[in-house]
Each structure stands twice: as structure tokens, then as C-alpha cells.
Design a protein around this motif. Structure first.
Motif, mmCIF file in Angstrom:
data_model
loop_
_atom_site.group_PDB
_atom_site.id
_atom_site.type_symbol
_atom_site.label_atom_id
_atom_site.label_comp_id
_atom_site.label_asym_id
_atom_site.label_seq_id
_atom_site.Cartn_x
_atom_site.Cartn_y
_atom_site.Cartn_z
ATOM 1 N N ILE A 19 0.892 -1.234 0.162
ATOM 2 C CA ILE A 19 -0.020 0.018 0.005
ATOM 3 C C ILE A 19 0.859 1.224 -0.033
ATOM 4 O O ILE A 19 0.482 2.396 -0.040
ATOM 5 C CB ILE A 19 -1.029 -0.062 1.248
ATOM 6 C CG1 ILE A 19 -0.254 -0.015 2.482
ATOM 7 C CG2 ILE A 19 -2.109 -1.173 1.319
ATOM 8 C CD1 ILE A 19 -1.267 0.381 3.726
ATOM 9 N N ILE A 20 2.241 1.059 -0.105
ATOM 10 C CA ILE A 20 3.143 2.192 -0.196
ATOM 11 C C ILE A 20 2.874 3.050 -1.294
ATOM 12 O O ILE A 20 2.704 2.438 -2.450
ATOM 13 C CB ILE A 20 4.505 1.918 0.057
ATOM 14 C CG1 ILE A 20 5.120 1.305 1.447
ATOM 15 C CG2 ILE A 20 5.691 3.077 -0.237
ATOM 16 C CD1 ILE A 20 6.174 0.691 1.531
ATOM 17 N N GLY A 21 2.741 4.259 -1.371
ATOM 18 C CA GLY A 21 2.216 5.029 -2.345
ATOM 19 C C GLY A 21 0.823 5.204 -2.923
ATOM 20 O O GLY A 21 0.608 5.949 -3.824
ATOM 21 N N GLN A 22 -0.028 4.406 -2.205
ATOM 22 C CA GLN A 22 -1.382 4.305 -2.466
ATOM 23 C C GLN A 22 -1.942 5.697 -1.633
ATOM 24 O O GLN A 22 -1.473 6.196 -0.507
ATOM 25 C CB GLN A 22 -2.211 3.204 -1.924
ATOM 26 C CG GLN A 22 -1.521 1.951 -2.737
ATOM 27 C CD GLN A 22 -1.387 2.048 -4.340
ATOM 28 O OE1 GLN A 22 -2.409 2.465 -4.972
ATOM 29 N NE2 GLN A 22 -0.388 1.666 -4.930
ATOM 30 N N ASN A 23 -3.161 6.170 -2.000
ATOM 31 C CA ASN A 23 -3.792 7.352 -1.509
ATOM 32 C C ASN A 23 -4.351 6.864 -0.217
ATOM 33 O O ASN A 23 -4.467 5.555 0.296
ATOM 34 C CB ASN A 23 -4.755 8.055 -2.355
ATOM 35 C CG ASN A 23 -6.082 6.982 -2.682
ATOM 36 O OD1 ASN A 23 -6.479 6.514 -1.932
ATOM 37 N ND2 ASN A 23 -6.497 7.441 -3.867
ATOM 38 N N GLU A 24 -4.760 7.790 0.752
ATOM 39 C CA GLU A 24 -5.313 7.541 2.126
ATOM 40 C C GLU A 24 -6.705 6.574 1.875
ATOM 41 O O GLU A 24 -6.959 5.778 2.910
ATOM 42 C CB GLU A 24 -5.643 8.499 2.871
ATOM 43 C CG GLU A 24 -4.220 9.310 3.583
ATOM 44 C CD GLU A 24 -3.595 8.471 4.523
ATOM 45 O OE1 GLU A 24 -4.457 7.942 5.175
ATOM 46 O OE2 GLU A 24 -2.499 8.206 4.230
ATOM 47 N N GLN A 25 -7.413 6.923 1.088
ATOM 48 C CA GLN A 25 -8.536 6.184 1.124
ATOM 49 C C GLN A 25 -8.503 4.874 0.664
ATOM 50 O O GLN A 25 -9.005 3.680 1.298
ATOM 51 C CB GLN A 25 -9.470 6.684 -0.053
ATOM 52 C CG GLN A 25 -11.148 6.125 -0.196
ATOM 53 C CD GLN A 25 -12.076 6.536 -1.373
ATOM 54 O OE1 GLN A 25 -11.342 7.482 -2.087
ATOM 55 N NE2 GLN A 25 -13.066 6.358 -1.387
ATOM 56 N N GLN A 26 -7.485 4.260 -0.316
ATOM 57 C CA GLN A 26 -7.158 2.767 -0.426
ATOM 58 C C GLN A 26 -6.487 2.414 0.506
ATOM 59 O O GLN A 26 -6.776 1.085 1.009
ATOM 60 C CB GLN A 26 -6.253 2.871 -1.526
ATOM 61 C CG GLN A 26 -6.964 3.351 -3.083
ATOM 62 C CD GLN A 26 -6.122 3.257 -4.222
ATOM 63 O OE1 GLN A 26 -5.002 3.320 -4.045
ATOM 64 N NE2 GLN A 26 -6.823 3.477 -5.278
ATOM 65 N N ARG A 27 -5.590 3.008 1.238
ATOM 66 C CA ARG A 27 -5.035 2.604 2.572
ATOM 67 C C ARG A 27 -6.034 2.046 3.758
ATOM 68 O O ARG A 27 -5.997 1.170 4.335
ATOM 69 C CB ARG A 27 -3.941 3.476 3.199
ATOM 70 C CG ARG A 27 -2.690 3.679 2.559
ATOM 71 C CD ARG A 27 -1.758 4.787 3.005
ATOM 72 N NE ARG A 27 -0.763 4.955 2.244
ATOM 73 C CZ ARG A 27 0.462 5.229 2.439
ATOM 74 N NH1 ARG A 27 0.676 5.376 3.954
ATOM 75 N NH2 ARG A 27 1.454 5.657 1.874
ATOM 76 N N GLY A 28 -7.140 3.174 3.924
ATOM 77 C CA GLY A 28 -8.085 2.921 4.822
ATOM 78 C C GLY A 28 -9.043 1.736 4.677
ATOM 79 O O GLY A 28 -9.258 1.002 5.147
ATOM 80 N N THR A 29 -9.358 1.353 3.164
ATOM 81 C CA THR A 29 -9.940 0.307 2.708
ATOM 82 C C THR A 29 -9.370 -0.923 2.981
ATOM 83 O O THR A 29 -9.835 -1.878 3.518
ATOM 84 C CB THR A 29 -10.330 0.475 1.394
ATOM 85 O OG1 THR A 29 -11.069 1.663 0.947
ATOM 86 C CG2 THR A 29 -11.065 -0.708 0.759
ATOM 87 N N VAL A 30 -8.059 -0.962 2.913
ATOM 88 C CA VAL A 30 -7.018 -2.322 3.097
ATOM 89 C C VAL A 30 -7.198 -2.337 4.422
ATOM 90 O O VAL A 30 -7.248 -3.756 4.867
ATOM 91 C CB VAL A 30 -6.089 -2.077 2.470
ATOM 92 C CG1 VAL A 30 -4.715 -3.181 2.977
ATOM 93 C CG2 VAL A 30 -5.869 -2.097 0.999
ATOM 94 N N ALA A 31 -7.035 -1.504 5.334
ATOM 95 C CA ALA A 31 -7.058 -1.794 6.838
ATOM 96 C C ALA A 31 -8.417 -2.139 7.372
ATOM 97 O O ALA A 31 -8.491 -2.964 8.227
ATOM 98 C CB ALA A 31 -6.623 -0.230 7.538
ATOM 99 N N ALA A 32 -9.527 -1.655 6.711
ATOM 100 C CA ALA A 32 -10.846 -1.909 7.137
ATOM 101 C C ALA A 32 -11.139 -3.523 6.738
ATOM 102 O O ALA A 32 -11.971 -4.144 7.349
ATOM 103 C CB ALA A 32 -11.864 -1.253 6.481
#
Length: 62
Positions: free
Chosen positions: A13-26
Motif C-alpha cells: 500500500i506504499i504510494g497509495q492514497n489514504e482512501q485505499q490505505r483505509g480500505t485495506v485496513a478496514a
């Protein structure tokens, strides 16, 4: 039988935007190649579709 989804994080997820990082974490994913098993619901499918370039989704029967 109930269907479930096995979701595996295949790309960082390095280099991805915050929304995508949040989705992966969710989805419950933290490390590369980590897998989680979730219920097959429209919400989970939508989340996986939003980050489909980062994850691999498999249907499993439980």
C-alpha cells in the motif's frame, strides 16, 4: 453452504492514497501476503473491488 471470500494482500500500500490505505485496513489486512476470510456481502465485495489492483479475492465454501 455459506459462501465466504478469502482476500489476500498481494501488493504494497506504499504510494497509495489514504482512501485505499483505509480500505485495506478496514478489510483487516496489514502485511503483504496476509489473508483474511470474510462473509460474502455486497459491502465486502465493493471494498475489495475498490482495491482490486492490490488484492486477490477467492470464493470459498465453508
Amino acid at each position: 453452504m455459506a459462501k465466504k471470500l478469502k482476500i489476500t494482500l498481494k501488493k504494497s500500500i506504499i504510494g497509495q492514497n489514504e482512501q485505499q490505505r483505509g480500505t485495506v485496513a478496514a478489510l483487516g489486512l496489514r502485511k503483504l501476503h496476509q489473508s483474511v476470510v470474510k462473509e460474502d456481502t455486497p459491502n465486502i465485495r465493493g471494498m475489495a473491488e475498490n482495491v482490486n489492483h492490490l488484492v486477490v479475492v477467492e470464493e470459498i465454501e465453508v
